[in-house]
Design an enzyme around this catalytic site. Structure first.
Site, PDB file in Angstrom:
ATOM      1  N   HIS A 184     -69.685  28.624 -41.635  1.00  0.00           N
ATOM      2  CA  HIS A 184     -69.557  27.210 -41.980  1.00  0.00           C
ATOM      3  C   HIS A 184     -68.166  26.678 -41.695  1.00  0.00           C
ATOM      4  CE1 HIS A 184     -73.382  26.916 -44.514  1.00  0.00           C
ATOM      5  NE2 HIS A 184     -73.491  26.204 -43.427  1.00  0.00           N
ATOM      6  N   ARG A 291     -79.673   8.787 -42.895  1.00  0.00           N
ATOM      7  CA  ARG A 291     -80.663   9.686 -43.512  1.00  0.00           C
ATOM      8  C   ARG A 291     -80.600   9.487 -45.026  1.00  0.00           C
ATOM      9  NH1 ARG A 291     -78.709  13.148 -39.041  1.00  0.00           N
ATOM     10  NH2 ARG A 291     -80.502  14.017 -37.936  1.00  0.00           N
ATOM     11  N   ARG A 327     -83.549   5.257 -42.843  1.00  0.00           N
ATOM     12  CA  ARG A 327     -84.818   5.987 -42.725  1.00  0.00           C
ATOM     13  C   ARG A 327     -85.325   6.334 -44.118  1.00  0.00           C
ATOM     14  NH1 ARG A 327     -84.806  11.648 -39.700  1.00  0.00           N
ATOM     15  NH2 ARG A 327     -83.917  12.359 -41.650  1.00  0.00           N
ATOM     16  N   GLU A 426     -91.228  11.186 -33.113  1.00  0.00           N
ATOM     17  CA  GLU A 426     -90.751  12.575 -33.121  1.00  0.00           C
ATOM     18  C   GLU A 426     -91.909  13.563 -33.167  1.00  0.00           C
ATOM     19  OE1 GLU A 426     -88.224  13.176 -36.559  1.00  0.00           O
ATOM     20  OE2 GLU A 426     -89.490  11.931 -37.836  1.00  0.00           O
ATOM     21  N   ASN A 449     -84.743  15.831 -31.961  1.00  0.00           N
ATOM     22  CA  ASN A 449     -84.637  17.142 -32.629  1.00  0.00           C
ATOM     23  C   ASN A 449     -86.029  17.671 -32.961  1.00  0.00           C
ATOM     24  OD1 ASN A 449     -81.994  16.388 -32.582  1.00  0.00           O
ATOM     25  ND2 ASN A 449     -81.812  16.000 -34.764  1.00  0.00           N
ATOM     26  N   ASP A 450     -86.851  16.791 -33.507  1.00  0.00           N
ATOM     27  CA  ASP A 450     -88.213  17.211 -33.841  1.00  0.00           C
ATOM     28  C   ASP A 450     -89.149  17.116 -32.640  1.00  0.00           C
ATOM     29  OD1 ASP A 450     -88.386  18.113 -36.552  1.00  0.00           O
ATOM     30  OD2 ASP A 450     -87.816  16.097 -37.161  1.00  0.00           O
ATOM     31  N   ARG A 460     -87.014  24.543 -34.620  1.00  0.00           N
ATOM     32  CA  ARG A 460     -85.653  24.103 -34.284  1.00  0.00           C
ATOM     33  C   ARG A 460     -84.573  24.911 -34.990  1.00  0.00           C
ATOM     34  NH1 ARG A 460     -85.561  18.080 -37.035  1.00  0.00           N
ATOM     35  NH2 ARG A 460     -83.358  18.345 -37.445  1.00  0.00           N
ATOM     36  N   CYS A 497     -82.082   8.873 -31.721  1.00  0.00           N
ATOM     37  CA  CYS A 497     -81.149   9.292 -32.778  1.00  0.00           C
ATOM     38  C   CYS A 497     -81.092  10.805 -32.928  1.00  0.00           C
ATOM     39  CB  CYS A 497     -81.476   8.620 -34.102  1.00  0.00           C
ATOM     40  SG  CYS A 497     -83.110   8.995 -34.718  1.00  0.00           S
TER      41      CYS A 497
HETATM   42  C1  PEP Z   1     -84.799  14.053 -35.147  1.00  0.00           C
HETATM   43  O1  PEP Z   1     -85.809  14.671 -35.475  1.00  0.00           O
HETATM   44  O2  PEP Z   1     -84.393  13.971 -33.967  1.00  0.00           O
HETATM   45  C2  PEP Z   1     -83.984  13.350 -36.155  1.00  0.00           C
HETATM   46  C3  PEP Z   1     -82.978  12.581 -35.804  1.00  0.00           C
HETATM   47  O3  PEP Z   1     -84.262  13.547 -37.466  1.00  0.00           O
HETATM   48  P1  PEP Z   1     -83.903  14.871 -38.301  1.00  0.00           P
HETATM   49  O4  PEP Z   1     -82.920  15.660 -37.477  1.00  0.00           O
HETATM   50  O5  PEP Z   1     -83.341  14.360 -39.586  1.00  0.00           O
HETATM   51  O6  PEP Z   1     -85.228  15.526 -38.450  1.00  0.00           O
HETATM   52 MG    MG Z   2     -86.723  14.403 -37.384  1.00  0.00          MG
END
Ligand code: PEP
Ligand code: MG
Length: 568
Positions: A184, A291, A327, A426, A449-450, A460, A497
């Site tokens: 960390h 978030r 969100r 996503e 990301n998702d 992930r 995002c």
């Molecule tokens: C994503 O899924 O790209 C995202 C921005 O949301 P999180 O990383 O909070 O799931």
């Molecule tokens: Mg997400």
């Protein structure tokens, strides 16, 4: 004395030279025999736990998103039933609370260290950090590093909360004898832009307080007592970095517009109202993702409507009239909140997460929606629903929002006439149905990301599969292309995002695919702004079209990397 060169592992980029602050932390002596009965020791332990919790809350008040996640993990460890049981057993067996905590923590940390997974092994340091805080509280001490002048901190290892507690304005660099690049402390140093080298064997014995230390976080070099030549090499590197930072500051207010006149909005992701203010100072044009989980984590019950209203209003006010996309709750998946009592699931990423949880807990959802709508009068609000998988999700969420509005109006609350409502794209099904979803939203924000994890069926967070987690997979690019086309056909705008938007390769492709807004960590804005300002949109478009025709991520990267190297 001549200079001494040590080699460590590069953990956070950048070069620096400055005086050392050597942190030699010993383990305090603790009594072998308890001062009181087991009941009294238990009471001392409970008091120490409350104090440790209060200290973590205090650190969290001035922490950024990254640091707050660590502090939340520590709060959860303080409440971990297994750790509690081990401490309880020690106290019951006649140990003083300090000794019971130490033994319990060592047993727990030892279990983690025996695992194959590097990331989990590194978490042993977090468990020990929690234990150290508890023992300090039991012995009436406080933990932490207090710098009085700018310095390079040299230590055996830095507990994550040591790092979080250091005055960032005085911290020049970090060198540790132990630790790895995924600890960390390394993660924090990277996100703060502080150069760091870890695993520099022998540094603690060789360094003294005030001794000059040079370190290069790109190569892992550490030089103690550098000679004139080394010093000037490092000073030149620092001067170059300062000039670049200066240029970044000067360019912060320049629009992200390509040479052929295509404008991209550069926004930032934020995890708290304070981070919104910070992002605005760094030249963000708005917040592409706030978030809201920050309000729900690291506590024992859900925040009230009033508490949420205050936080959302503060975030909107801090944005000085720029758009803030908040969100709605995305708990579940890898984010647990103990007081919600979520069921254990076989596949939490495919389980009761985000909207699915909100639909099962209508009161929780309603409270958040009411707080958001009440805050709407304080700035330019956009509400975004996560994890929408099709029209039914979207319509149900919108109906809940409409119902929250009706209830507020019936009670005489003021709600803004104008606010945008959008969704995260996503889940692949939402991307494939974007043409049906677009007419019913104001905007899309693609959560790469998702989207990457669900498209490629690659968890992930699983380090075993890290190489298979490929944002540049042509399958992902084709989905994004489809989403942008559908949104634009319906006259709606599209943002991104996920992390991909802050990477030069990703940003270049997204620009070429026609994305209107990119949202990222504030530290990434300057480089992406330079990229947009130096790449003709026509060239990015041609490149993206070519990438849509190839079959592997390697081919995509082979096309994109040379252009990135040329532009930034
Ligand atoms: C994503 O899924 O790209 C995202 C921005 O949301 P999180 O990383 O909070 O799931
Ligand atoms: Mg997400």
């Amino acid at each position: 004395m001549s200079e001494r060169v040590l080699r460590g592992v590069a953990a956070a980029a950048g070069a620096v030279v400055g005086p050392a602050f050597v942190y030699r932390e010993g383990q305090p002596e603790v009594a072998a025999q308890p001062a009181g009965t087991p009941d009294e020791e238990r009471a001392r332990y409970e008091a120490a736990r409350s104090r440790a919790e209060a200290e973590l809350n205090q650190l969290a008040e001035r922490a950024d998103e990254q640091a707050r996640e660590i502090l939340t993990a520590h709060q959860l460890m303080l409440q971990d039933p297994e750790l509690q049981n081990l401490v309880e057993e020690g106290i019951q067996a006649g140990q003083p609370a300090e000794a019971a905590v130490r033994a319990a923590v060592e047993q727990f940390a030892g279990m983690l260290e025996a695992l194959d997974d590097e990331y989990l092994r590194e978490r042993a340091a977090d468990v020990r950090d929690v234990g150290r805080r508890l023992v300090a509280a039991l012995t009436g001490r406080t933990v932490g590093i207090v710098l009085r002048q700018p310095a390079v901190v040299v230590a055996r290892d830095l507990a994550p909360t040591d790092t979080i507690g250091i005055d960032r304005d005085l911290l020049l660099g970090i060198v540790t004898e132990q630790g790895g690049p995924t600890s960390h402390t390394s993660i924090l140093a990277r996100s703060w832009g502080i150069p760091a080298v870890v695993a520099a064997a022998g540094v603690l014995d060789a360094a003294d307080d005030g001794m000059t230390v040079a370190l290069d976080g790109d190569t892992g070099e550490v030089v103690l007592d550098p000679g004139a030549e080394t010093r000037s090499r490092y000073e030149a590197a620092m001067a170059r970095a300062r000039e670049q930072a200066e240029r970044d500051r000067a360019e912060a207010s320049l629009p992200a517009e390509t040479p052929d006149g295509v404008r991209v909005e550069l926004a930032t992701n934020a995890g708290s109202p304070a981070e919104v203010a910070f992002a605005m100072e760094k030249g963000a044009e708005g917040v592409g993702l706030l978030r809201s989980e920050f309000l729900f984590m690291g506590r024992e019950s859900a925040p009230t409507e009033e508490e949420q209203y205050q936080a959302y209003a503060e975030a909107l006010q801090n944005a000085n009239g720029q758009r803030v996309i908040i969100r709605t709750l995305d708990i579940g998946g890898d984010k647990d909140v103990p007081y919600l009592g979520l069921p254990k699931e076989e596949n939490p990423f495919l389980g009761v997460r985000a909207l699915r949880l909100c639909f099962r807990r209508p009161e929780l959802f309603r409270t958040q929606l009411r707080a958001l709508l009440r805050a709407s009068v304080h700035g330019r609000l956009a509400i975004m629903f996560p994890m929408v998988n099709g029209l039914a999700d979207l319509r149900r969420a919108r109906e809940a929002l409409a119902e929250a509005r009706r209830s507020l109006e019936a009670e005489g609350h003021r709600v803004a006439d104008q606010y945008e409502v959008g969704i995260m794209v996503e889940i692949p099904s939402a991307a494939l149905l974007a043409d049906h979803l677009a007419p019913e939203v104001d905007f899309f924000s693609i959560g790469t990301n998702d989207l990457v994890q669900y498209t490629l069926a690659v968890d992930r967070g699983n380090p075993e599969l890290a190489e298979m987690y490929q944002p540049y997979h042509p399958a992902v690019l084709r989905l994004i292309d489809r989403v942008v086309q559908a949104a634009h056909a319906a006259g709606k705008w599209v943002g991104v995002c996920g992390e991909m938007g802050g990477l030069p390769e990703g940003a270049l492709l997204l620009l070429g695919l026609g994305v209107d807004e990119l949202s990222m960590a504030p530290a990434l804005l300057p480089r992406i702004r330079r990229l947009v300002r130096s790449t003709p949109a026509a060239e990015a478009r041609a490149l993206a079209q070519q990438c849509l025709t190839v079959g592997t991520p390697e081919e995509v990267l082979a096309l994109v990397e040379p252009v990135v190297r040329r532009t930034v």
